[in-house]
Scaffold this motif. Structure first.
Motif, PDB file in Angstrom:
ATOM      1  N   LEU A 150       1.036   4.047  -2.943  1.00  0.00           N
ATOM      2  CA  LEU A 150       0.797   5.467  -2.669  1.00  0.00           C
ATOM      3  C   LEU A 150       1.903   6.321  -3.290  1.00  0.00           C
ATOM      4  CD1 LEU A 150      -0.912   7.604  -1.142  1.00  0.00           C
ATOM      5  CD2 LEU A 150       0.606   7.240   0.798  1.00  0.00           C
ATOM      6  N   LEU A 176      -4.295   5.771  -6.927  1.00  0.00           N
ATOM      7  CA  LEU A 176      -4.638   6.377  -5.636  1.00  0.00           C
ATOM      8  C   LEU A 176      -6.099   6.143  -5.272  1.00  0.00           C
ATOM      9  CD1 LEU A 176      -2.653   9.749  -5.723  1.00  0.00           C
ATOM     10  CD2 LEU A 176      -2.037   7.595  -4.607  1.00  0.00           C
ATOM     11  N   LEU A 177      -6.971   6.159  -6.262  1.00  0.00           N
ATOM     12  CA  LEU A 177      -8.384   5.881  -5.977  1.00  0.00           C
ATOM     13  C   LEU A 177      -8.588   4.445  -5.503  1.00  0.00           C
ATOM     14  CD1 LEU A 177     -10.198   7.769  -8.879  1.00  0.00           C
ATOM     15  CD2 LEU A 177     -10.223   8.331  -6.435  1.00  0.00           C
ATOM     16  N   GLN A 178      -7.771   3.530  -5.999  1.00  0.00           N
ATOM     17  CA  GLN A 178      -7.859   2.139  -5.546  1.00  0.00           C
ATOM     18  C   GLN A 178      -7.462   1.983  -4.084  1.00  0.00           C
ATOM     19  OE1 GLN A 178      -8.467  -1.145  -7.163  1.00  0.00           O
ATOM     20  NE2 GLN A 178      -9.763   0.359  -8.192  1.00  0.00           N
ATOM     21  N   LEU A 179      -6.702   2.921  -3.586  1.00  0.00           N
ATOM     22  CA  LEU A 179      -6.217   2.835  -2.202  1.00  0.00           C
ATOM     23  C   LEU A 179      -7.199   3.398  -1.187  1.00  0.00           C
ATOM     24  CD1 LEU A 179      -2.508   3.904  -2.803  1.00  0.00           C
ATOM     25  CD2 LEU A 179      -3.417   1.591  -2.506  1.00  0.00           C
ATOM     26  N   ARG A 180      -8.277   4.021  -1.679  1.00  0.00           N
ATOM     27  CA  ARG A 180      -9.265   4.585  -0.753  1.00  0.00           C
ATOM     28  C   ARG A 180      -9.885   3.482   0.097  1.00  0.00           C
ATOM     29  NH1 ARG A 180     -13.664   7.158  -4.563  1.00  0.00           N
ATOM     30  NH2 ARG A 180     -13.735   4.954  -4.976  1.00  0.00           N
ATOM     31  N   PRO A 181     -10.181   3.798   1.352  1.00  0.00           N
ATOM     32  CA  PRO A 181     -10.942   2.823   2.149  1.00  0.00           C
ATOM     33  C   PRO A 181     -12.342   2.667   1.557  1.00  0.00           C
ATOM     34  CG  PRO A 181     -10.055   4.590   3.524  1.00  0.00           C
ATOM     35  CD  PRO A 181      -9.810   4.964   2.095  1.00  0.00           C
ATOM     36  N   ARG A 182     -12.825   1.475   1.546  1.00  0.00           N
ATOM     37  CA  ARG A 182     -14.162   1.231   0.965  1.00  0.00           C
ATOM     38  C   ARG A 182     -15.188   0.997   2.017  1.00  0.00           C
ATOM     39  NH1 ARG A 182     -13.146  -0.933  -4.816  1.00  0.00           N
ATOM     40  NH2 ARG A 182     -11.033  -0.298  -5.001  1.00  0.00           N
ATOM     41  N   ARG A 219       0.823  -1.208   0.000  1.00  0.00           N
ATOM     42  CA  ARG A 219       0.000   0.000   0.000  1.00  0.00           C
ATOM     43  C   ARG A 219       0.862   1.265   0.000  1.00  0.00           C
ATOM     44  NH1 ARG A 219      -5.230   1.025   0.769  1.00  0.00           N
ATOM     45  NH2 ARG A 219      -5.797   2.864   1.959  1.00  0.00           N
TER      46      ARG A 219
END
Length: 117
Positions: free
Chosen positions: A67, A111-117, A63
């Protein structure tokens, strides 16, 4: 995350190939000229490749590397946009612009893939 990382990695490497053509070391006043540029790329490309390995293996560091890679993609595009706005004419050819756009889009996607879901 692996696909966005790979896309960003590829765009950044393509940009560095293009950067050699445009002699980017002069834009950034890199000490040592081409030698300093090559040394920088040894570490920079090595780091993002090592990060891709972490991403593929799903390690705890993946991660953080993602980033950094995503930020590098976006940052690369924004720095060159600033240079263009200041009147620099390097990286003005169509494929140079497409590669910079690819850095921005893929870095943003990562970076959008790293957002918490």
């Amino acid at each position: 995350m692996e696909r966005w990382y790979l896309a960003t990695l590829l765009a950044l490497i393509l940009h560095q190939i293009d950067a050699a053509f445009w002699q980017e070391w002069t834009m950034f006043h890199v000490p040592g000229g081409i030698q300093g540029f090559l040394l920088f790329n040894l570490f920079a490309v090595g780091a993002v490749l090592w990060g891709y390995r972490h991403t593929l293996l799903g390690t705890s560091k993946a991660r953080a590397y993602a980033l950094v890679c995503g930020a590098l993609g976006i940052g690369t595009a924004l720095i060159h946009l600033a240079f263009a706005l200041l009147g620099r004419n390097e990286f003005h050819l169509p494929l140079s612009i497409i590669v910079l756009l690819a850095c921005f889009v893929s870095g943003g996607g990562l970076l959008l893939q790293l957002r918490p879901r």
